[in-house]
Design a protein around this motif. Structure first.
Motif, mmCIF file in Angstrom:
data_model
loop_
_atom_site.group_PDB
_atom_site.id
_atom_site.type_symbol
_atom_site.label_atom_id
_atom_site.label_comp_id
_atom_site.label_asym_id
_atom_site.label_seq_id
_atom_site.Cartn_x
_atom_site.Cartn_y
_atom_site.Cartn_z
ATOM 1 N N GLU A 51 0.833 -1.196 0.000
ATOM 2 C CA GLU A 51 0.000 0.000 0.000
ATOM 3 C C GLU A 51 0.875 1.256 0.000
ATOM 4 O OE1 GLU A 51 -2.933 0.359 -0.639
ATOM 5 O OE2 GLU A 51 -3.772 2.135 0.348
ATOM 6 N N ALA A 52 1.987 1.224 0.718
ATOM 7 C CA ALA A 52 2.914 2.356 0.695
ATOM 8 C C ALA A 52 3.392 2.597 -0.729
ATOM 9 C CB ALA A 52 4.107 2.097 1.622
ATOM 10 N N GLU A 53 3.744 1.527 -1.413
ATOM 11 C CA GLU A 53 4.225 1.675 -2.786
ATOM 12 C C GLU A 53 3.122 2.180 -3.713
ATOM 13 O OE1 GLU A 53 7.175 1.772 -3.829
ATOM 14 O OE2 GLU A 53 8.206 1.006 -2.060
ATOM 15 N N ARG A 54 1.896 1.715 -3.478
ATOM 16 C CA ARG A 54 0.793 2.173 -4.317
ATOM 17 C C ARG A 54 0.538 3.667 -4.093
ATOM 18 N NH1 ARG A 54 -4.179 3.475 -4.521
ATOM 19 N NH2 ARG A 54 -4.587 3.286 -2.295
ATOM 20 N N HIS A 91 11.624 -0.211 -0.149
ATOM 21 C CA HIS A 91 11.924 -1.052 1.019
ATOM 22 C C HIS A 91 11.182 -2.380 0.881
ATOM 23 C CE1 HIS A 91 13.303 -1.902 5.017
ATOM 24 N NE2 HIS A 91 12.082 -2.294 5.342
ATOM 25 N N VAL A 92 11.907 -3.444 0.576
ATOM 26 C CA VAL A 92 11.272 -4.736 0.310
ATOM 27 C C VAL A 92 11.901 -5.866 1.118
ATOM 28 C CG1 VAL A 92 10.223 -4.368 -1.946
ATOM 29 C CG2 VAL A 92 12.676 -4.757 -1.811
ATOM 30 N N PRO A 93 11.632 -5.881 2.415
ATOM 31 C CA PRO A 93 12.036 -7.058 3.202
ATOM 32 C C PRO A 93 11.116 -8.220 2.852
ATOM 33 C CG PRO A 93 10.677 -5.618 4.536
ATOM 34 C CD PRO A 93 10.887 -4.909 3.208
ATOM 35 N N GLN A 94 11.455 -9.428 3.323
ATOM 36 C CA GLN A 94 10.596 -10.567 2.978
ATOM 37 C C GLN A 94 9.191 -10.409 3.564
ATOM 38 O OE1 GLN A 94 11.593 -14.702 4.168
ATOM 39 N NE2 GLN A 94 11.650 -15.089 1.979
ATOM 40 N N SER A 95 9.071 -9.608 4.622
ATOM 41 C CA SER A 95 7.770 -9.369 5.256
ATOM 42 C C SER A 95 6.953 -8.306 4.534
ATOM 43 C CB SER A 95 7.995 -8.907 6.696
ATOM 44 O OG SER A 95 8.742 -7.694 6.699
ATOM 45 N N PHE A 96 7.502 -7.792 3.418
ATOM 46 C CA PHE A 96 6.921 -6.655 2.679
ATOM 47 C C PHE A 96 5.405 -6.700 2.547
ATOM 48 C CE2 PHE A 96 5.618 -5.163 -1.623
ATOM 49 C CZ PHE A 96 5.891 -3.810 -1.492
ATOM 50 N N GLU A 97 4.852 -7.865 2.195
ATOM 51 C CA GLU A 97 3.421 -7.926 1.870
ATOM 52 C C GLU A 97 2.523 -7.615 3.057
ATOM 53 O OE1 GLU A 97 3.649 -11.901 0.222
ATOM 54 O OE2 GLU A 97 3.242 -11.097 -1.778
ATOM 55 N N ARG A 98 3.008 -7.877 4.287
ATOM 56 C CA ARG A 98 2.159 -7.692 5.462
ATOM 57 C C ARG A 98 2.673 -6.602 6.397
ATOM 58 N NH1 ARG A 98 -1.540 -10.856 4.942
ATOM 59 N NH2 ARG A 98 -1.370 -12.979 4.148
ATOM 60 N N ALA A 99 3.977 -6.439 6.478
ATOM 61 C CA ALA A 99 4.547 -5.568 7.514
ATOM 62 C C ALA A 99 4.256 -4.099 7.202
ATOM 63 C CB ALA A 99 6.048 -5.810 7.636
ATOM 64 N N THR A 100 4.373 -3.267 8.240
ATOM 65 C CA THR A 100 3.932 -1.878 8.152
ATOM 66 C C THR A 100 5.089 -0.889 8.319
ATOM 67 O OG1 THR A 100 3.550 -1.835 10.537
ATOM 68 C CG2 THR A 100 1.675 -2.464 9.134
ATOM 69 N N GLY A 105 15.606 -3.971 3.914
ATOM 70 C CA GLY A 105 14.985 -4.605 2.756
ATOM 71 C C GLY A 105 16.004 -5.289 1.867
ATOM 72 N N GLN A 106 15.494 -6.089 0.945
ATOM 73 C CA GLN A 106 16.395 -6.848 0.068
ATOM 74 C C GLN A 106 17.210 -5.942 -0.840
ATOM 75 O OE1 GLN A 106 13.303 -9.279 -1.525
ATOM 76 N NE2 GLN A 106 13.521 -10.861 0.026
ATOM 77 N N ALA A 107 16.718 -4.730 -1.089
ATOM 78 C CA ALA A 107 17.452 -3.786 -1.938
ATOM 79 C C ALA A 107 18.191 -2.750 -1.093
ATOM 80 C CB ALA A 107 16.493 -3.113 -2.910
ATOM 81 N N SER A 108 18.604 -3.159 0.098
ATOM 82 C CA SER A 108 19.215 -2.195 1.023
ATOM 83 C C SER A 108 20.510 -1.607 0.477
ATOM 84 C CB SER A 108 19.491 -2.859 2.373
ATOM 85 O OG SER A 108 20.536 -3.799 2.258
ATOM 86 N N SER A 109 21.214 -2.337 -0.372
ATOM 87 C CA SER A 109 22.453 -1.775 -0.914
ATOM 88 C C SER A 109 22.153 -0.551 -1.771
ATOM 89 C CB SER A 109 23.211 -2.812 -1.741
ATOM 90 O OG SER A 109 23.600 -3.884 -0.918
#
Lengths: 536, 536
Positions: free
Chosen positions: A185-188, A199-208, A219-223
């Protein structure tokens, strides 16, 4: 609100993802050969809600909370309380399957915005009620466990209704998001204005958003995009001492950076209600690729060079030989066979898979990363492998459900260390886990690289000990945590919660623990905020 | 030890740099026309050491300190105490010239290493003696002022003997430096191993590693090397509560980042004795260039684009029209005349000078920065201007001595804000200073740029009010600080000390002040550490 039709009813997903995919028989057989007994007869696989003890929330407290948020936003029925009682660790999931009793909040309270959160806290101070902030409920370290400390009752403060993009400053590249906004939703919301958080950690779909900040998520793209703390320009918290706002400039020498005290405070210093975040224009192009390097040492050295020469891709993820082997085995098929053949032809005997991904300004940056990888002896496999990883990267939780159905004890843990300690740390954790678990697969990857060091993420698979499934993992986790202490951090991005609290003092020292306790007392003198977490 | 033959005798430089260069008559006349009376008859220009009150350090305390560090490292003579009594602000320098009484430490104590620092602190707790950590003595905000709070005596804890490179980890790119190592010596020690820190604030020549950390320093090449806090991987502090070590990994989610609580704590939470720093290989090439852009708005927009498109040079410094004008006027000559001609021919009426510098990987990076600057309409002047800035960049303090000899009130102040506030902030500060000072030159530059905002650094020149020289500046500084509050940070890199303490609460909130006070009490229950600083 997006995916939530009604945020008051979300127990349906708690503990089990929709659409768990079955493992092919061949993969199940392979797994059985490696870790022992595995099979479809190894239930329980459903959800069991035990009979809960009744809510101990006193009537005056409940009435006062209802006066703040409305009666329809104070929930006391068993299914709602059970749904907020635990997170998503292996033991949490196991507990949900077996109906193992765990601490349960006495009510779920859903405030509508920062002002209501502040009022709820003040109400809880008056009635001496503990408060466990609840975002996505994805903690794997007991962060949402409904501990009550010295309080007779405790609420889960669910931030789902704080779901707005408050403001966007396109000149300064800053967005203010409320704490309950989930990753997609943040991305939308940002995407409507041409921006992304990245910010895309593995919990991305649910975490706030609030949870990311409270736990120092990475997140996975932290670099490329930085860790979540690198994105936080400002925070707004509700505390028993009043509202607290921080962050007026991109950088400051006005004393210590208190934002970095709030980020990672896990609800012990206040309830984060809004976060001001650095955002970036949505990249015009994304590209993910797979490489293979021969052996862990060569792979880690290559990633180190990328970081120290400032040519890291935005996503950089190096699997060790074991993780690569498992990945090949569980995804067996003609493509994998082809890849095996290619590696054999090139004389690569210890293949380590490396996923690299660029988001934006791809051409120039990719050239530099690729040149460095060539010099490091990495073999480019191509885009299919990279894109396949990208599209499957949030499926971990679903795979875990499938494995648990088969009687597999499956869990992850993670740490980080300086480069010169990294190999010793990896060896020590692998040895500790193997010694504790016997026949087990222990695989590892680097998912976050820095100039001075990197993270290590371990995934463990072993046959569940049905006589003592909890003790089996508790012992293994303890052994791993003790192996980490002194060599690396007890958590690179899972946070402390309950599970890591015993190891915090060794990492931050007795003065560090004293300072955290004192800071908490300063803003939360009666100790209502997330009792038992972080500093115990 | 480098430049210090004997660290116990360094009062000779205190308050006046060697080799102050005279201003050409033409420049003095130009200045007089702009700000009023200026001239060589405007003394005092020397140093006046007043008669100090005797040391109030009780004999048992002195004996105990001597037992820790040796009698030769506890200094009580007037010249040594006077030399550590103040920093390098305009009012500090003015006070030294006039012999204006200021608080003076009762002794100067020079411990040999971290263990002795710890013992000194414990001794001071036992004897209830205040402790002011002293590094390079370059604070411009009263950070080394010998305030004693409720203590009857106070020592200056001079860290000059903590002057070692403790260790270097070339794999992890980490170096441990003791707190008393000065900028040039740090570079020399690291350079022997092929590494650099890259931290070059204007105080570089005198300021120390411990001071950089304690004040959240930012160097001129911060866009490339990061601010000092970005370099800090670990800290070792002496505190009354015992030694405190932080930093085991490149990143962590093990609770709040307490390193960021220590960095910027200005001696109130402990005495930093060692800092573990991220270092980088010495760049094979450096290149500095000058550009001119027409008007502040265009210049700021260009720098913003560089930051947001990730093509900032390592050094990026944009002067406003006033600063550019002063620079041309004070450096009048045939080269400047040539430049003026070129700008006129190009129709640039509001020239803003932009210095950009790259350190390492120059070719590829310079091409991208240059392309972006071209798109922004910037005119490339060439290397001479850039290199001339680079070589003269530490001469500010010497120029200030010269100006003060001429009766000029000359001081700097700085702030930072998000991009969308930056113009309003600059206008507000300029208006406040001009209203307070009357005829004055107020010039400004951006020296540190970020994706979300930038710093603003103001230099003020006005004719000294001989009737009330202190009140003249105090009123102007107060007006500027009030203008900053609400729009930006009270300090981007000068820290808080005494001068900015009244404005801290507005920036970090009442809970922030409470948390800092509580943290201090936790490690310093009797309040010996730097009384009166930061949180007052």
């Amino acid at each position: 609100m997006s995916e939530l039709i009604d945020h008051r009813v979300r127990d349906s997903w708690a503990g089990r993802e929709a659409g768990a995919a079955a493992l092919p028989d061949r993969a199940v057989r392979w797994l059985g050969q490696r870790i022992g007994r595995v099979g479809a007869d190894r239930g329980p696989s459903g959800q069991t809600v035990p009979n809960l003890t009744g809510s101990t929330l006193a009537e005056p407290a409940r009435a006062a909370l209802e006066a703040v948020v409305g009666p329809e936003n104070v929930l006391v029925d068993d299914s709602q309380r059970w749904a907020r009682a635990s997170g998503l660790s292996y033991l949490d999931l196991l507990g949900r399957r077996t109906g193992r009793p765990v601490p349960v909040p006495d009510a779920v309270v859903l405030p509508a915005g920062p002002d209501q959160v502040q009022s709820v806290l003040e109400t809880c101070v008056r009635h001496d009620v503990g408060v466990v902030p609840f975002g996505g409920g994805t903690s794997v370290v007991g962060g949402v466990s409904a501990l009550r400390g010295d309080k007779t009752s405790v609420i889960a403060l669910d931030l789902a209704r704080l779901d707005a993009l408050v403001s966007l400053d396109p000149v300064s590249h800053l967005a203010v998001l409320q704490a309950g906004v989930r990753g997609p939703e943040a991305e939308r919301l940002l995407g409507e204005h041409g921006f992304t958080l990245g910010h895309v950690p593995q919990s991305f779909e649910r975490a706030t958003i609030g949870g990311f900040a409270a736990t120092r998520s990475a997140g996975q793209a932290s670099s490329g995009y930085g860790r979540f703390e690198d994105m936080v320009a400002g925070v707004r918290l509700a505390t028993p001492r009043g509202e607290w706002k921080l962050g007026v400039a991109p950088a400051s020498a006005a004393g210590p950076d208190l934002r970095q005290l709030v980020v990672g405070s896990e609800g012990t210093l206040g309830v984060i209600t809004e976060v001001t975040l650095r955002v970036r224009p949505v990249p015009s192009e994304r590209r993910y690729e797979g490489y293979v390097i021969d052996g862990w040492a060569a792979g880690a050295a290559a990633v180190r060079r990328l970081a120290q020469e400032h040519v890291l891709a935005d996503v950089t993820r190096l699997s060790d030989v074991d993780e690569t082997t498992v990945s090949f085995a569980l995804n067996a098929g003609w493509k994998t066979a082809l890849l095996r053949g290619l590696l054999a032809a090139r004389g690569i005997r210890q293949p380590c898979l490396l996923i690299v991904g660029w988001e934006g300004d791809v051409r120039a940056r990719r050239r530099r990363t690729a040149a460095a990888l060539r010099r490091a002896g990495a073999l480019r496999i191509g885009r299919a492998l990279g894109e396949s990883w990208r599209h499957g990267r949030f499926t971990g939780p679903r795979q875990r459900d499938t494995l648990m159905d088969l009687g597999v004890c499956v869990e992850t843990l993670e740490t980080a260390a300086y480069w010169s300690n990294l190999d010793e740390l990896r060896d020590a954790v692998r040895a500790a886990l193997t010694a504790a678990l016997g026949r087990a697969i222990v695989m590892c990857h680097v998912s976050h690289a820095y100039e001075t060091g990197a993270s290590l993420y371990f995934t463990v698979l072993t046959s569940r000990d049905d006589a003592d499934p909890v003790g089996q993992w508790v012992r293994a986790k303890r052994a791993a945590s003790e192996a980490i202490t002194g060599l690396g951090t007890i958590s690179h991005h899972h946070a402390v919660g309950v599970d890591h609290a015993p190891y915090l003092a060794a990492e931050i020292g007795a003065p560090g623990v004293d300072v955290l306790r004192a800071a908490k007392r300063a803003v939360d003198p009666t100790g209502i905020l997330n009792p038992g977490k972080l500093i115990g």
